[in-house]
Structures are given as C-alpha cells and as structure tokens.
Design a protein around this motif. Structure first.
Motif, PDB file in Angstrom:
ATOM      1  N   TRP A  53       3.224  -3.048  17.946  1.00  0.00           N
ATOM      2  CA  TRP A  53       4.546  -2.483  18.265  1.00  0.00           C
ATOM      3  C   TRP A  53       4.396  -1.203  19.083  1.00  0.00           C
ATOM      4  CZ3 TRP A  53       7.414  -6.354  17.711  1.00  0.00           C
ATOM      5  CH2 TRP A  53       7.628  -7.048  16.513  1.00  0.00           C
TER       6      TRP A  53
ATOM      7  N   THR B 266       0.786  -1.246   0.000  1.00  0.00           N
ATOM      8  CA  THR B 266       0.000   0.000   0.000  1.00  0.00           C
ATOM      9  C   THR B 266       0.815   1.293   0.000  1.00  0.00           C
ATOM     10  OG1 THR B 266      -0.014   0.116   2.415  1.00  0.00           O
ATOM     11  CG2 THR B 266      -1.762  -1.197   1.371  1.00  0.00           C
TER      12      THR B 266
ATOM     13  N   MET C  42      11.571   0.713   1.658  1.00  0.00           N
ATOM     14  CA  MET C  42      11.998  -0.658   1.377  1.00  0.00           C
ATOM     15  C   MET C  42      10.802  -1.550   1.682  1.00  0.00           C
ATOM     16  SD  MET C  42      15.198  -2.882   2.987  1.00  0.00           S
ATOM     17  CE  MET C  42      16.573  -1.812   2.751  1.00  0.00           C
ATOM     18  N   HIS C  43      10.533  -2.512   0.798  1.00  0.00           N
ATOM     19  CA  HIS C  43       9.430  -3.456   0.991  1.00  0.00           C
ATOM     20  C   HIS C  43       9.639  -4.250   2.287  1.00  0.00           C
ATOM     21  CE1 HIS C  43       7.142  -7.169   0.276  1.00  0.00           C
ATOM     22  NE2 HIS C  43       6.453  -6.506  -0.645  1.00  0.00           N
TER      23      HIS C  43
ATOM     24  N   LEU D 220       0.879   6.908   7.791  1.00  0.00           N
ATOM     25  CA  LEU D 220       0.423   6.450   9.107  1.00  0.00           C
ATOM     26  C   LEU D 220       1.408   6.908  10.179  1.00  0.00           C
ATOM     27  CD1 LEU D 220      -0.691   2.897   7.998  1.00  0.00           C
ATOM     28  CD2 LEU D 220      -2.185   4.624   9.018  1.00  0.00           C
TER      29      LEU D 220
ATOM     30  N   TRP E  54      -0.290  -5.145  13.389  1.00  0.00           N
ATOM     31  CA  TRP E  54       1.122  -5.238  13.813  1.00  0.00           C
ATOM     32  C   TRP E  54       1.633  -3.853  14.227  1.00  0.00           C
ATOM     33  CZ3 TRP E  54       4.856  -8.691  14.956  1.00  0.00           C
ATOM     34  CH2 TRP E  54       4.659 -10.030  14.600  1.00  0.00           C
TER      35      TRP E  54
ATOM     36  N   ARG F 232      13.084  -5.696   3.956  1.00  0.00           N
ATOM     37  CA  ARG F 232      13.565  -5.266   5.281  1.00  0.00           C
ATOM     38  C   ARG F 232      13.946  -6.494   6.111  1.00  0.00           C
ATOM     39  NH1 ARG F 232      10.074   0.206   6.879  1.00  0.00           N
ATOM     40  NH2 ARG F 232       9.402   0.596   4.759  1.00  0.00           N
TER      41      ARG F 232
ATOM     42  N   ASP G  90      10.080   4.742  12.245  1.00  0.00           N
ATOM     43  CA  ASP G  90       9.213   4.713  13.424  1.00  0.00           C
ATOM     44  C   ASP G  90       9.926   3.898  14.492  1.00  0.00           C
ATOM     45  OD1 ASP G  90       6.262   4.818  14.558  1.00  0.00           O
ATOM     46  OD2 ASP G  90       7.007   2.787  14.851  1.00  0.00           O
TER      47      ASP G  90
ATOM     48  N   ALA H  34      17.743  -7.171   7.238  1.00  0.00           N
ATOM     49  CA  ALA H  34      18.056  -7.194   8.668  1.00  0.00           C
ATOM     50  C   ALA H  34      18.693  -8.528   9.043  1.00  0.00           C
ATOM     51  CB  ALA H  34      16.791  -6.936   9.487  1.00  0.00           C
TER      52      ALA H  34
ATOM     53  N   SER I 116      11.112  -4.576  15.235  1.00  0.00           N
ATOM     54  CA  SER I 116      11.255  -5.517  14.115  1.00  0.00           C
ATOM     55  C   SER I 116      12.695  -6.037  14.040  1.00  0.00           C
ATOM     56  CB  SER I 116      10.900  -4.862  12.781  1.00  0.00           C
ATOM     57  OG  SER I 116       9.532  -4.561  12.732  1.00  0.00           O
TER      58      SER I 116
ATOM     59  N   GLU J  73      -1.906  -6.829   9.229  1.00  0.00           N
ATOM     60  CA  GLU J  73      -0.637  -6.084   9.150  1.00  0.00           C
ATOM     61  C   GLU J  73      -0.780  -4.730   9.837  1.00  0.00           C
ATOM     62  OE1 GLU J  73       2.188  -7.447   8.305  1.00  0.00           O
ATOM     63  OE2 GLU J  73       1.032  -9.254   7.871  1.00  0.00           O
ATOM     64  N   LEU J  74      -1.951  -4.113   9.663  1.00  0.00           N
ATOM     65  CA  LEU J  74      -2.177  -2.828  10.342  1.00  0.00           C
ATOM     66  C   LEU J  74      -2.144  -3.029  11.858  1.00  0.00           C
ATOM     67  CD1 LEU J  74      -4.990  -1.431   8.004  1.00  0.00           C
ATOM     68  CD2 LEU J  74      -2.689  -0.477   8.255  1.00  0.00           C
TER      69      LEU J  74
ATOM     70  N   SER K 169       8.041   0.336  15.407  1.00  0.00           N
ATOM     71  CA  SER K 169       8.012  -0.663  14.323  1.00  0.00           C
ATOM     72  C   SER K 169       9.427  -1.054  13.920  1.00  0.00           C
ATOM     73  CB  SER K 169       7.295  -0.113  13.087  1.00  0.00           C
ATOM     74  OG  SER K 169       5.921  -0.022  13.319  1.00  0.00           O
ATOM     75  N   ASN K 170      10.328  -0.076  13.926  1.00  0.00           N
ATOM     76  CA  ASN K 170      11.677  -0.360  13.454  1.00  0.00           C
ATOM     77  C   ASN K 170      12.499  -1.152  14.477  1.00  0.00           C
ATOM     78  OD1 ASN K 170      13.875   0.075  11.475  1.00  0.00           O
ATOM     79  ND2 ASN K 170      14.783   1.197  13.178  1.00  0.00           N
TER      80      ASN K 170
HETATM   81  C1  LIG Z   1      13.678  -4.550  10.021  1.00  0.00           C
HETATM   82  C2  LIG Z   1      12.351  -3.859   9.842  1.00  0.00           C
HETATM   83  C3  LIG Z   1      12.254  -2.502  10.096  1.00  0.00           C
HETATM   84  C4  LIG Z   1      11.014  -1.854   9.962  1.00  0.00           C
HETATM   85  N1  LIG Z   1      10.944  -0.499  10.216  1.00  0.00           N
HETATM   86  C5  LIG Z   1       9.758   0.137  10.102  1.00  0.00           C
HETATM   87  C6  LIG Z   1       9.655   1.530  10.366  1.00  0.00           C
HETATM   88  O1  LIG Z   1      10.608   2.201  10.763  1.00  0.00           O
HETATM   89  N2  LIG Z   1       8.442   2.122  10.189  1.00  0.00           N
HETATM   90  C7  LIG Z   1       7.349   1.426   9.779  1.00  0.00           C
HETATM   91  O2  LIG Z   1       6.289   2.028   9.616  1.00  0.00           O
HETATM   92  N3  LIG Z   1       7.418   0.100   9.552  1.00  0.00           N
HETATM   93  C8  LIG Z   1       8.577  -0.560   9.690  1.00  0.00           C
HETATM   94  N4  LIG Z   1       8.643  -1.909   9.430  1.00  0.00           N
HETATM   95  C9  LIG Z   1       7.397  -2.643   9.139  1.00  0.00           C
HETATM   96  C10 LIG Z   1       7.037  -2.783   7.652  1.00  0.00           C
HETATM   97  O3  LIG Z   1       8.136  -3.270   6.943  1.00  0.00           O
HETATM   98  C11 LIG Z   1       6.572  -1.473   7.031  1.00  0.00           C
HETATM   99  O4  LIG Z   1       5.547  -0.884   7.807  1.00  0.00           O
HETATM  100  C12 LIG Z   1       6.026  -1.682   5.622  1.00  0.00           C
HETATM  101  O5  LIG Z   1       6.959  -2.348   4.817  1.00  0.00           O
HETATM  102  C13 LIG Z   1       5.670  -0.340   5.013  1.00  0.00           C
HETATM  103  O6  LIG Z   1       5.315  -0.447   3.660  1.00  0.00           O
HETATM  104  P1  LIG Z   1       3.810  -0.426   3.187  1.00  0.00           P
HETATM  105  O7  LIG Z   1       3.102   0.718   3.796  1.00  0.00           O
HETATM  106  O8  LIG Z   1       3.823  -0.533   1.711  1.00  0.00           O
HETATM  107  O9  LIG Z   1       3.306  -1.761   3.881  1.00  0.00           O
HETATM  108  P2  LIG Z   1       2.083  -2.724   3.574  1.00  0.00           P
HETATM  109  O10 LIG Z   1       2.622  -4.094   3.419  1.00  0.00           O
HETATM  110  O11 LIG Z   1       1.234  -2.180   2.502  1.00  0.00           O
HETATM  111  O12 LIG Z   1       1.289  -2.724   4.950  1.00  0.00           O
HETATM  112  C14 LIG Z   1       0.248  -1.795   5.235  1.00  0.00           C
HETATM  113  C15 LIG Z   1       0.534  -1.146   6.550  1.00  0.00           C
HETATM  114  O13 LIG Z   1       0.517  -2.135   7.582  1.00  0.00           O
HETATM  115  C16 LIG Z   1       1.509  -1.836   8.559  1.00  0.00           C
HETATM  116  N5  LIG Z   1       2.494  -2.921   8.558  1.00  0.00           N
HETATM  117  C17 LIG Z   1       2.733  -3.824   7.605  1.00  0.00           C
HETATM  118  N6  LIG Z   1       3.678  -4.708   8.001  1.00  0.00           N
HETATM  119  C18 LIG Z   1       4.058  -4.306   9.219  1.00  0.00           C
HETATM  120  C19 LIG Z   1       5.010  -4.776  10.158  1.00  0.00           C
HETATM  121  N7  LIG Z   1       5.743  -5.872   9.935  1.00  0.00           N
HETATM  122  N8  LIG Z   1       5.156  -4.114  11.332  1.00  0.00           N
HETATM  123  C20 LIG Z   1       4.399  -3.017  11.593  1.00  0.00           C
HETATM  124  N9  LIG Z   1       3.471  -2.522  10.751  1.00  0.00           N
HETATM  125  C21 LIG Z   1       3.308  -3.156   9.580  1.00  0.00           C
HETATM  126  C22 LIG Z   1       2.165  -0.549   8.134  1.00  0.00           C
HETATM  127  O14 LIG Z   1       1.534   0.519   8.792  1.00  0.00           O
HETATM  128  C23 LIG Z   1       1.895  -0.495   6.640  1.00  0.00           C
HETATM  129  O15 LIG Z   1       1.856   0.809   6.148  1.00  0.00           O
HETATM  130  C24 LIG Z   1       9.866  -2.584   9.563  1.00  0.00           C
HETATM  131  C25 LIG Z   1       9.987  -3.954   9.315  1.00  0.00           C
HETATM  132  C26 LIG Z   1      11.222  -4.584   9.444  1.00  0.00           C
HETATM  133  C27 LIG Z   1      11.316  -6.054   9.151  1.00  0.00           C
END
Ligand SMILES: Cc1cc2nc3c(=O)[nH]c(=O)nc-3n(C[C@H](O)[C@H](O)[C@H](O)COP(=O)(O)OP(=O)(O)OC[C@H]3O[C@@H](n4cnc5c(N)ncnc54)[C@H](O)[C@@H]3O)c2cc1C
Length: 407
Positions: free
Chosen positions: A108, A67, A162-163, A73, A104, A167, A197, A171, A204, A101-102, A200-201
C-alpha cells in the motif's frame, strides 16, 4: 490557529494523558488505554510477544493471535524492515502468513509513493454500482441496530483499534449495504484509528469498494458468525441483512457498474509560503519516525516535532496521547504545537533534514525549508513497474521470492 507553543510532556504517564487532554481541548474520545501505550518500549514488548505460528492458524478470527503492531509500525516506533527480519528469523517459514501481511503494508505504501494524491480518488472504475450517500450519524454513533456492526464501531471509538476482518466487514456493510460514500467514511475511520494510515486505510476501502480490485468484497452471516465465534449472532434479534447465500447477496447488492469513469475527489493545495534566508539547520521529526533509534536523530542538529493541526487536527484524543508517549521516549526532541512554518521561522531554521514520506501535505508544508528527504531502507530492493503496483498478487510475485529467499 493560535500562536505556536512549546510543549513540556510530563514524565508521569497519567499526568501526560491529562496534559495532552488539556492542551488539545478540541480532541474527542476516551483516554489512551494502558495496553496501547505509545513508544518503542511498548512496541518491542508487543513484537517479542508475537506468535506467528498461531497467527497463521487463526488470524481471521476476531479473538485470533493478531499482533496489535499496527500503531507502532505506522508511527515508526518499529521499522517494517526490522519487524519483518525479526519474524523471519524467529519463525522461518512458519511465519509466512504474518510476513505476507507485513508485505501488504509495504505494498500500500509503495502504491502511495507511486500514485501520490490519486489514492484519495477512485483508482479504477468501480466494478459494481456504488452510491455516494453521506455518512450517517447512525454509523458514527454505533447506532445501526446491528449488534455486530455497532460492536465493531464501539470498539473503534473506545480503543482506536478494530481487527482486520471486522474492518473488512464494516467497510463492506457501509459501502455495499448502506451505499455510503467510501471516501467520506474512510476519512472518518482514519481519524479514529490509532494506526490511521492514509495508504493502508484509503486503499483498503477502495479494495472493498472494487475501485482498486477486480471485484467488491462482501460476506454473509455464516462467515461473520464463524469468525466472531457467534459473539454477536447468538443474541441478535435484528433483521440480518447478511443472512443469505453469496449468490443471493450478489443479486441483491450489485448490478454491474454503469459508471465508466472513476469518481474524483478534489484536493486543495495549502497556501504557498515563501522561502527565506535563515541559516540554522534542524531535523524535522514527523509522525512516521517516532523512535529514538531513527538514524536521523544522530545528526548534530536540533530535533523538532510539531503537532500541526493541518496534519493531526482531526486525530482523536487517544492518538494524540499515543504520539505524546512516543515523543516522551525521544529525549532530545523539542515538541511544539501549532503551525510548523511558524515554529521553524521562530527558531531561525532555513534547512531541514527529515525522513521521506509520500504524505503530500507534509511535503507542501516543508517545501520552503530546502528539505533533504532521507530515504528509509526499502523492504525489498526491487524495481516495481506500474503493473506490479496494481495488484498485491503481482507485487508479491516479484517481491516474495526476494524476501523469502533465505527462509
Ligand atoms: C477498511 C480497512 C481499513 C484499514 N485501515 C488501516 C489503517 O488505517 N492503518 C493500518 O495500519 N492498517 C489498516 N488496515 C489494515 C489492517 O486491518 C490493519 O493493519 C490491522 O488490522 C492492524 O492490526 P494488527 O496490527 O493487530 O494486525 P495483524 O493482523 O497482527 O498484522 C500484522 C501487521 O501486518 C500489517 N497488516 C496486516 N493486514 C494488513 C492489511 N490488510 N493491509 C496492510 N497492512 C496489513 C500491519 O502492519 C499489521 O500491524 C485497514 C484494513 C481495512 C480492511
């Protein structure tokens, strides 16, 4: 730190990008790409484009229907609640994967609220041997010699994104193959992400390292090749460290941890600043509440945002530009750069209203101003014990039925 300075963000986007670059001359990295423009308007556009059905099918693929909502967010352009409700109403059960996923993100954050600064140290003893080598220039400069890892790092440095799967791979590579200190890399990583964040960071990274999970996360070539569509492996000539079965990798990378106690990383408190007797009241807008729809903005007090180096001095240029885009949409917010304390004193502010946050640095900075910490509505109104906040599965066991009851 120089004296505090009021900023006048230009309306024109290109001028605004240049202006931010000039005002924050120390900030590194490329300009913010148009597709990542900050603010609620862009956030809503992305939200309406979400395809939660496709997401459920292919979110783990690097070119899946993810997304890109995270920076919006993270900075409060969209609230987690409204995003969750939108997806639930539009997609129902078919949106379950995205809804989880939201959740998650909520998990955190709740852990951060509960544990405070403990999230910056190892939450539990590592389950396998970790090492704490310094973060190398080869990693920071996308020069590891592995096309996949260098590709992921380049994307981070170029775009701030980064997807999720990348990530996890990245990591895992850094912590378990290169044996680099997870905390040092997590700090560096957060500084380059548009969605950086602290909860989350850092949590994770601990999940990958096994200091907040029951086992380390690792992967093999087959997994990476499948979910990247062979993009990197097809032409790779490097000696692949991932080309083995899980059993072989397990033996190669890990021995059970002998460390009984989790590593602690000390955190310095900011110098205490005294209280005072100023009378003016203001709404302090911070980096988690960047939407003109935030309810606190309807209070009849001046609204002030400060780019304070203590909070955002490590951010990349594109993140600062993203935040400037958000602020540009918030017409009645005064924007400053410098020391928050100095700005509030200069404006004769003695009391502030602001949104509650687990961010301890912000709490320390605002302590002398009798802060009224207003709670944003929670995703689910349930009480969570310490045990529930140790693992997502236990959290979801309690929260899931409440959130999904009417789907
Ligand atoms: C090592 C590592 C570091 C990360 N650092 C951050 C960070 O600093 N900030 C951050 O927002 N997310 C972080 N994440 C979680 C996740 O990777 C990202 O939220 C996500 O990739 C953001 O892309 P998207 O919005 O396209 O996610 P999508 O896959 O489209 O997910 C939709 C939403 O769900 C939430 N979400 C999805 N997966 C996770 C997850 N594993 N943990 C928490 N929320 C999630 C996010 O709010 C995201 O915007 C990290 C994950 C890892 C493995």
């Amino acid at each position: 730190m120089g004296p505090a300075q009021k900023l006048n963000l230009p309306s024109d986007r290109l001028e605004r990008l240049h202006y931010v670059k000039r005002m924050f001359a120390q900030a590194k990295g490329p300009d913010l790409a148009e597709e990542w423009s900050g603010g609620r308007t862009s956030a809503l556009r992305k939200l309406h484009a979400v395809d939660a059905v496709q997401y459920g099918r292919n979110r783990n693929f690097i070119n899946g229907a993810v997304t890109h909502l995270s920076p919006y967010l993270r900075h409060g352009c969209l609230s987690l609640n409204e995003t969750f409700t939108f997806v639930k109403q539009k997609f129902g059960l078919q949106g379950e994967s995205l809804l989880m996923e939201l959740a998650w993100r909520d998990f955190w954050r709740q852990v951060w609220f509960y544990e405070g600064n403990a999230i910056f140290s190892e939450m539990e003893p590592p389950k396998v041997n970790l090492d704490y080598q310094p973060l190398s220039d080869a990693v920071k400069q996308a020069n590891t010699g592995l096309p996949c890892m260098d590709g992921f790092i380049k994307e981070l440095l170029d775009t701030g994104y980064m997807h999720n799967h990348a990530r996890m791979w990245f990591a895992s590579y850094v912590v378990h193959h290169l044996k680099i200190d997870w905390r040092e890399t997590a700090d560096w990583f957060e500084a380059h992400l548009l969605d950086g964040d602290l909860a989350s960071n850092h949590l994770s990274w601990q999940w990958v390292a096994s200091t907040f999970s029951s086992k380390p996360y690792y992967f093999n070539k087959e997994n990476l090749e499948r979910y990247t569509g062979g993009k990197y492996c097809a032409t790779c000539t490097a000696q692949c460290p991932f080309d083995a079965s899980y059993e072989v990798l397990n033996g190669r990378l890990f021995s059970p941890s002998l460390t009984a106690s989790p590593k602690q990383y000390p955190i310095k408190s900011l110098p205490m600043k005294g209280a005072h007797t100023f009378k003016a009241v203001a709404v302090l807008v911070h980096d988690e509440m960047l939407s003109a729809q935030n309810p606190l903005l309807s209070k009849p007090y001046p609204k002030i945002f400060v780019f304070d180096p203590v909070l955002c001095g490590h951010w990349s240029l594109n993140r600062l530009q993203f935040v400037a885009d958000c602020l540009h949409e918030m017409m009645n917010v005064e924007v400053w750069m410098g020391d928050t304390h100095a700005v509030l004193l200069q404006k004769g502010v003695g009391q502030i209203f602001t949104q509650d946050t687990p961010n301890f640095k912000l709490k320390e900075i605002l302590a002398p101003f009798s802060p009224s910490w207003e709670h944003a509505p929670r995703l689910a109104n349930v009480r969570l014990s310490e045990r529930r906040l140790k693992r997502f599965s236990r959290y979801w066991e309690k929260v899931g039925p409440v959130l999904m009851a009417d789907v």
